[in-house]
Write an enzyme that holds these catalytic residues in place. Structure first.
Site, short mmCIF file in Angstrom:
data_model
loop_
_atom_site.label_atom_id
_atom_site.label_comp_id
_atom_site.label_asym_id
_atom_site.label_seq_id
_atom_site.Cartn_x
_atom_site.Cartn_y
_atom_site.Cartn_z
N ARG A 1 -60.10 -5.42 -40.68
CA ARG A 1 -60.02 -4.32 -39.71
C ARG A 1 -60.35 -3.02 -40.43
NH1 ARG A 1 -55.34 -0.85 -38.30
NH2 ARG A 1 -55.83 0.15 -36.32
N HIS B 1 -59.71 6.33 -36.00
CA HIS B 1 -58.51 6.32 -36.84
C HIS B 1 -58.33 7.75 -37.36
CE1 HIS B 1 -55.79 3.42 -39.22
NE2 HIS B 1 -55.38 4.64 -39.53
N GLU C 1 -53.11 4.29 -33.16
CA GLU C 1 -51.90 5.10 -33.12
C GLU C 1 -52.09 6.48 -32.48
OE1 GLU C 1 -50.03 5.29 -36.94
OE2 GLU C 1 -49.75 3.12 -37.08
N ASN D 1 -48.81 -2.00 -34.50
CA ASN D 1 -48.52 -1.55 -35.86
C ASN D 1 -47.02 -1.39 -35.98
OD1 ASN D 1 -51.27 -1.38 -36.12
ND2 ASN D 1 -51.32 0.81 -36.63
N TYR E 1 -43.79 -0.80 -38.92
CA TYR E 1 -43.34 -0.57 -40.29
C TYR E 1 -41.81 -0.64 -40.43
CZ TYR E 1 -48.11 0.52 -41.52
OH TYR E 1 -49.46 0.42 -41.74
N GLU F 1 -51.34 -3.65 -38.13
CA GLU F 1 -50.87 -3.08 -39.39
C GLU F 1 -49.41 -3.46 -39.61
OE1 GLU F 1 -51.27 1.19 -40.00
OE2 GLU F 1 -53.28 1.16 -39.17
#
Ligand code: FCB
Length: 465
Positions: free
Chosen positions: A87, A131, A176, A303, A305, A370
């Site tokens: 990606r 991005h 995002e 994504n 985290y 991600e």
């Protein structure tokens, strides 16, 4: 650790159904460098990183990983890691240096060469159009706070698809949009560094409108796999007190629901609309917009985290919050170890998130676009990087994905963030997220221990098919 031990670790790891794929992700400004080559125009990240005080140690993406010149070596590295998919993002200003109008073929040629190398190596390209590197020329005309930027984004999508549509199977519009709008226009922590709640709310809507318009443009051009990548941070109240519960609702609204629900249901959540209106920062929705925003997608990029714990405070925090009307709200890591970013390590919340997404958007396949962690990663005397914390994070989060899948979440693949260490935006080069270590003085790439574990996991998965 020996190869046998590495194998054993990967063998003990989670298992996935046939067809599940393993990849790694990057983004143009974080790795490419070569910012003044082949007619590339300036983006908001060039301007921001060159503005004193904006990034750690005044670092910029001018050189980064020099991937623009070293892409063949990097694709060979991906092949060594046995990646199924890669990606990456296209830099808008390599293709349209002024954001609109004149097309720069030399920029498109770079992505043609990159994609051809990937295909030759048997690696499936997943292309992200945006991005975070908005052309500075468009920011000068109002940026994402200006509705016209959404239209220009759709034009750009069509140009890129015309050049690469014959060889790139998977297309993502935005990465995002929460960060592009709220970190960029509200908190000022990211480019373009504005702190203007009204502009931030406008940016939210125009990004989503741009996503919908670009999705339509890609579909008209024949794209068959189109998605959008959103970042999710589960928000839990610090206590059952009503004020904390409401604070968590507000942050969950702006971080998670404000982006997901328009795309999958065509409506902004009513409580978020009320919060923004009360803060004098309304979403600038015009007739027909929501149908465009909700143009069906083929997959949702997730994504993830960490999760946060949210509390209401009696006094303003004084910190630059990305959230609108959240002066008296603080979010923090739950107790426990954190990465060098200060982010919590919370794999269990990943499973819960994927199950929540399954319930909100039933039938919509998900791709983990991600997930990863930053650690000190100091090479040993032998030059190796024994990043055991990253291995734990990786295996723990993959197990969380497998767990969610066993409970009905439709997840098709996983991209580790990131292929290699890179320019971590305002935090600069000190934050290392890569499976591959980069020595920025020599541009030498050294796969870390986590790369070996990931490679073995992917190999075992392939062999089990
Ligand atoms: C995400 C970004 C990505 C990278 C990781 C650590 O928010 O999409 O570019 O910076 O965080």
């Amino acid at each position: 650790m020996t190869t046998t031990q590495t194998r054993a670790l990967a063998d003990a790891g989670p298992t996935f159904p046939p067809g599940f794929f393993f990849g790694a992700a990057t983004a143009a400004y974080q790795i490419e460098g070569a910012v003044d080559v082949d007619g590339r125009g300036p983006s908001i990240w060039d301007t921001f990183s060159h503005t004193p005080g904006r990034t750690a140690r005044a670092e910029t993406g001018d050189v980064a990983c020099d991937h623009y010149r070293r892409y063949r070596e990097d694709v060979a590295l991906m092949a060594d890691l046995g990646l199924d998919a890669y990606r990456f993002s296209v830099a808008w200003t390599r293709v349209l240096p002024e954001g609109a109008g004149r097309v720069e073929q030399r920029g498109l040629d770079f992505y043609r060469r990159l994609v051809d190398s990937l295909l030759e190596a048997g690696i499936t390209p997943w292309l992200t159009l945006y991005h975070w590197d908005l052309p500075q020329a468009l920011e000068d005309r109002g940026g994402w706070a200006d509705r016209d930027t959404a239209l220009r984004f759709a034009d750009y999508a069509a140009v890129v698809h015309q050049a690469l549509g014959d060889r790139v199977p998977h297309w993502s519009t935005l990465n995002e949009p929460m960060c592009s709008s709220l970190l960029g226009y509200m908190a000022g922590q990211h480019a373009p560094g504005r702190r203007d709640p009204a502009a931030a709310a406008r940016a939210v809507h125009h990004l989503l409108l741009g996503h919908g318009l670009a999705t339509r443009a890609l579909r008209e051009a024949g794209a068959e796999s189109v998605g959008v990548t959103l970042n999710f941070t589960p928000m839990s109240p610090a206590s059952p007190a009503a004020a904390d519960v409401d604070a968590a609702r507000r942050l969950d609204g702006q971080q998670n629901r404000m982006f997901l629900l328009p795309v999958v249901t065509g409506e902004y959540p009513a409580d978020v609309v009320a919060d923004l209106d009360a803060a004098g920062a309304p979403l600038p929705v015009e007739d027909g917009d929501m149908d465009v925003v909700a143009t069906p997608v083929d997959w949702l990029g997730v994504n993830y985290y960490f999760r946060s714990v949210v509390s209401a405070l009696p006094e303003p925090t004084g910190k630059a919050s990305p959230f609108i009307g959240a002066e008296r709200i603080d979010d923090a890591a739950p107790p426990g170890p954190t990465t060098t970013m200060g982010w919590a390590v919370t794999p269990e919340a990943f499973t819960e998130l994927l199950l929540r997404l399954r319930d909100i958007a039933p039938g919509l396949p998900m791709v983990i676009t991600e997930n990863g962690s930053a650690w000190p990663d100091t090479p040993g005397v032998d030059g190796r990087v024994a990043d055991h914390e990253r291995v734990d994070y990786l295996l723990g989060h993959l197990a969380a994905v497998a767990d969610a899948m066993a409970r009905g979440a439709d997840v098709r693949g996983y991209f580790a963030w990131s292929l290699m260490d890179n320019f971590e935006w305002a935090r600069g080069y000190a934050q290392r997220f890569g499976l591959v270590h980069v020595d920025y003085d020599t541009q030498r790439r050294t796969p870390k221990h986590s790369a070996a574990v990931y490679r073995d996991l992917a190999r075992r998965h392939r062999e089990s098919r």
